[in-house]
Design a protein around this motif. Structure first.
Motif, PDB file in Angstrom:
ATOM      1  N   LEU A   1      -4.432  15.170  39.212  1.00 50.26           N
ATOM      2  CA  LEU A   1      -4.270  14.390  40.430  1.00 50.26           C
ATOM      3  C   LEU A   1      -4.021  12.918  40.131  1.00 50.26           C
ATOM      4  O   LEU A   1      -4.627  12.352  39.218  1.00 50.26           O
ATOM      5  CB  LEU A   1      -5.527  14.507  41.303  1.00 50.26           C
ATOM      6  N   THR A   2      -3.140  12.314  40.901  1.00 52.34           N
ATOM      7  CA  THR A   2      -2.971  10.869  40.836  1.00 52.34           C
ATOM      8  C   THR A   2      -4.112  10.188  41.585  1.00 52.34           C
ATOM      9  O   THR A   2      -4.889  10.842  42.301  1.00 52.34           O
ATOM     10  CB  THR A   2      -1.650  10.452  41.496  1.00 52.34           C
ATOM     11  N   LYS A   3      -4.210   8.885  41.440  1.00 53.43           N
ATOM     12  CA  LYS A   3      -5.237   8.140  42.173  1.00 53.43           C
ATOM     13  C   LYS A   3      -5.084   8.350  43.674  1.00 53.43           C
ATOM     14  O   LYS A   3      -6.081   8.526  44.392  1.00 53.43           O
ATOM     15  CB  LYS A   3      -5.137   6.650  41.839  1.00 53.43           C
ATOM     16  N   GLU A   4      -3.842   8.358  44.143  1.00 55.82           N
ATOM     17  CA  GLU A   4      -3.594   8.533  45.576  1.00 55.82           C
ATOM     18  C   GLU A   4      -4.035   9.915  46.043  1.00 55.82           C
ATOM     19  O   GLU A   4      -4.600  10.066  47.142  1.00 55.82           O
ATOM     20  CB  GLU A   4      -2.108   8.326  45.875  1.00 55.82           C
ATOM     21  N   GLU A   5      -3.817  10.924  45.219  1.00 55.60           N
ATOM     22  CA  GLU A   5      -4.234  12.290  45.585  1.00 55.60           C
ATOM     23  C   GLU A   5      -5.761  12.411  45.573  1.00 55.60           C
ATOM     24  O   GLU A   5      -6.336  13.133  46.400  1.00 55.60           O
ATOM     25  CB  GLU A   5      -3.603  13.293  44.616  1.00 55.60           C
ATOM     26  N   VAL A   6      -6.422  11.717  44.644  1.00 55.61           N
ATOM     27  CA  VAL A   6      -7.888  11.704  44.636  1.00 55.61           C
ATOM     28  C   VAL A   6      -8.407  11.042  45.905  1.00 55.61           C
ATOM     29  O   VAL A   6      -9.382  11.508  46.522  1.00 55.61           O
ATOM     30  CB  VAL A   6      -8.431  10.979  43.390  1.00 55.61           C
ATOM     31  N   ASN A   7      -7.758   9.971  46.322  1.00 52.46           N
ATOM     32  CA  ASN A   7      -8.199   9.256  47.520  1.00 52.46           C
ATOM     33  C   ASN A   7      -8.081  10.106  48.782  1.00 52.46           C
ATOM     34  O   ASN A   7      -8.822   9.896  49.750  1.00 52.46           O
ATOM     35  CB  ASN A   7      -7.390   7.965  47.692  1.00 52.46           C
ATOM     36  N   VAL A   8      -7.177  11.068  48.772  1.00 55.66           N
ATOM     37  CA  VAL A   8      -7.081  11.997  49.906  1.00 55.66           C
ATOM     38  C   VAL A   8      -8.327  12.887  49.958  1.00 55.66           C
ATOM     39  O   VAL A   8      -8.867  13.164  51.032  1.00 55.66           O
ATOM     40  CB  VAL A   8      -5.798  12.855  49.803  1.00 55.66           C
ATOM     41  N   LEU A   9      -8.785  13.311  48.783  1.00 55.68           N
ATOM     42  CA  LEU A   9      -9.995  14.141  48.707  1.00 55.68           C
ATOM     43  C   LEU A   9     -11.254  13.319  48.963  1.00 55.68           C
ATOM     44  O   LEU A   9     -12.210  13.813  49.579  1.00 55.68           O
ATOM     45  CB  LEU A   9     -10.091  14.807  47.322  1.00 55.68           C
TER      46      LEU A   9
ATOM     47  N   ALA B   1      -7.418  11.856  38.076  1.00 59.90           N
ATOM     48  CA  ALA B   1      -8.505  12.794  37.798  1.00 59.90           C
ATOM     49  C   ALA B   1      -7.943  14.185  37.551  1.00 59.90           C
ATOM     50  O   ALA B   1      -6.867  14.536  38.043  1.00 59.90           O
ATOM     51  CB  ALA B   1      -9.490  12.828  38.958  1.00 59.90           C
ATOM     52  N   ILE B   2      -8.680  14.954  36.778  1.00 54.15           N
ATOM     53  CA  ILE B   2      -8.413  16.377  36.620  1.00 54.15           C
ATOM     54  C   ILE B   2      -9.413  17.096  37.525  1.00 54.15           C
ATOM     55  O   ILE B   2     -10.622  16.868  37.416  1.00 54.15           O
ATOM     56  CB  ILE B   2      -8.575  16.844  35.163  1.00 54.15           C
TER      57      ILE B   2
END
Length: 415
Positions: A168-176, A187-188
């Protein structure tokens, strides 16, 4: 045939063993030197971790240990000492830290973690308990590209093992995690993992076991074990003498002190870990490992726990303030504006994790004692592997086919 079983050690392994033995109709007594309110089973990160399939004794850990030995804030610290048990353990650790041995261990560790996760879910689904349990996966958060690449290699191996893993990119982590304010590169994400609140589960399980007839001898120390012709005939504590058909040793880091009385050599070293509880809103909803700092973060029942370090320095509960500060610094570095207070740091606690040299627990009978089953040496996976270990021990004592092949966990294995 129902048996009278004594369990030495009332941590997560001992309680889960009692749970499954009682299900089989056995009589169970549990001896513990504490009052069942503290220790590693109460201060751990509460992770159920199929994602953690790489044993501690992995290639490169020896070099890291030597480098970190001179850093009081390092995540993995081994205190060198002229102690024969430690030196034998360290040599066995070195011999275990090879690519071939790690490759053999990976499917074994993954399988027992998945079995244990499924058993936790069965216990929860029984409706006899109300403990906190959530399966939200685990984020392996990194701040540097180098560490991100290392974690993704492990993630790709996890995919090969059948686990659900995403980069996951930082932006994808921020969605979670929209309210956690993570300061990371990415993050993985492992969807296989779950988490709990140990201080909910432990007292609830003790209460349940008592209703099922388990007898607890707390604040009671095992002083000696009488062995006659390869069979334990008597357990001698500071208060009484007890007899049983079968004995389970699940005394964690103290287990080798008792096996010595039986002439058994079970290499285990205590690995101290620390925890800080933050009893206020953090915005954290998904468990995370802060990779560079090796700090675990868990949203628990009403608070967030920050846990970390592996300090192999003998059996002691001394709190090292430098290590507590290191965990607090990690929280601030990875979560913007998350400052752990002086009071929260002063309330920090520690526990001792029993580490085998090869990262695999000891589960099974030794050839040197007919009625002793050993269940110890789980290191950082003690909480994760509690139900699986308890189930396997119950199957051994009840003479049933075990749920997993036990060869890798043999207490008599050579290093």
């Amino acid at each position: 045939m129902n048996k009278n079983v004594i369990i030495i050690g009332g941590g997560i392994i001992g309680l889960c063993t009692a749970y499954y033995l009682l299900e089989e109709g056995n009589q169970v007594s549990i001896i513990d030197k504490s009052n069942l309110s503290h220790g590693a089973s109460y201060v751990n990160a509460g992770y159920i971790t199929p994602s953690h399939f790489i044993p501690l004794a992995a290639p490169g850990m020896i070099n890291k240990g030597i480098k970190w030995m001179f850093n009081s804030s390092s995540p993995f610290y081994i205190k060198p000492r002229l102690n024969s048990d430690f030196l034998k353990w360290a040599w066995a650790f070195k011999k275990s830290a090879t690519t071939s041995k790690v490759e053999k261990a990976i499917p074994v560790i993954k399988a027992i973690n998945i079995l244990s996760r499924d058993l936790y879910e069965d216990i929860k689904a029984s409706n006899a308990f109300s403990f906190h349990y959530e399966r939200k996966g685990l984020l392996m958060c990194y701040k540097s590209d180098k560490v991100g690449e290392e974690e993704w290699k492990i993630g790709q191996r996890g995919i090969e093992e059948g686990l659900g893993v995403k980069k996951l990119t930082k932006e994808e982590v921020n969605v979670l995690e929209p309210n956690a304010n993570l300061n990371i590169k990415g993050a993985i994400y492992f969807d296989s993992d779950a988490h709990m609140t140990p201080t909910d589960f432990m007292p609830e399980m003790v209460k349940y076991l008592k209703t099922k007839g388990a007898v607890f001898f707390t604040n009671e120390d095992v002083k000696d074990i009488e062995l006659i012709n390869g069979t334990i005939s008597k357990i001698i504590t500071n208060k009484q003498e007890l007899k049983a058909d079968e004995v389970v040793l699940s005394a964690g880091s103290w287990s080798p002190l008792l096996t010595k009385k039986l002439g058994l050599q079970i290499p285990i070293q205590a690995g101290k870990g620390y925890r800080i509880n933050v009893n206020r809103e953090t915005g954290i909803t998904i468990p995370a490992i802060l990779c560079e700092a090796k700090v675990a973060v868990t949203p628990m029942d009403g608070f967030t726990r920050f846990a970390g370090t592996m300090e192999i320095a003998g059996i002691n509960h001394n709190i090292n303030p430098i290590r507590i500060q290191t965990i607090a610094n990690a929280a601030k570095n990875y979560y913007t504006d998350l400052n752990i207070s002086k009071e929260e740091k002063e309330a920090a606690d520690c526990g001792l994790r029993p580490c085998s040299p090869d990262g695999l627990p000891y589960i099974g009978k030794s050839s040197k004692c007919t009625n002793l089953t050993i269940a110890a040496g789980h290191a950082m996976m003690g909480w994760s592997l509690g139900p699986a270990t308890g189930k396997l021990v119950s199957e051994i004592i009840s003479e049933k086919k075990p749920s997993l092949d036990l060869n890798s966990f043999n207490p008599d294995r050579k290093f």
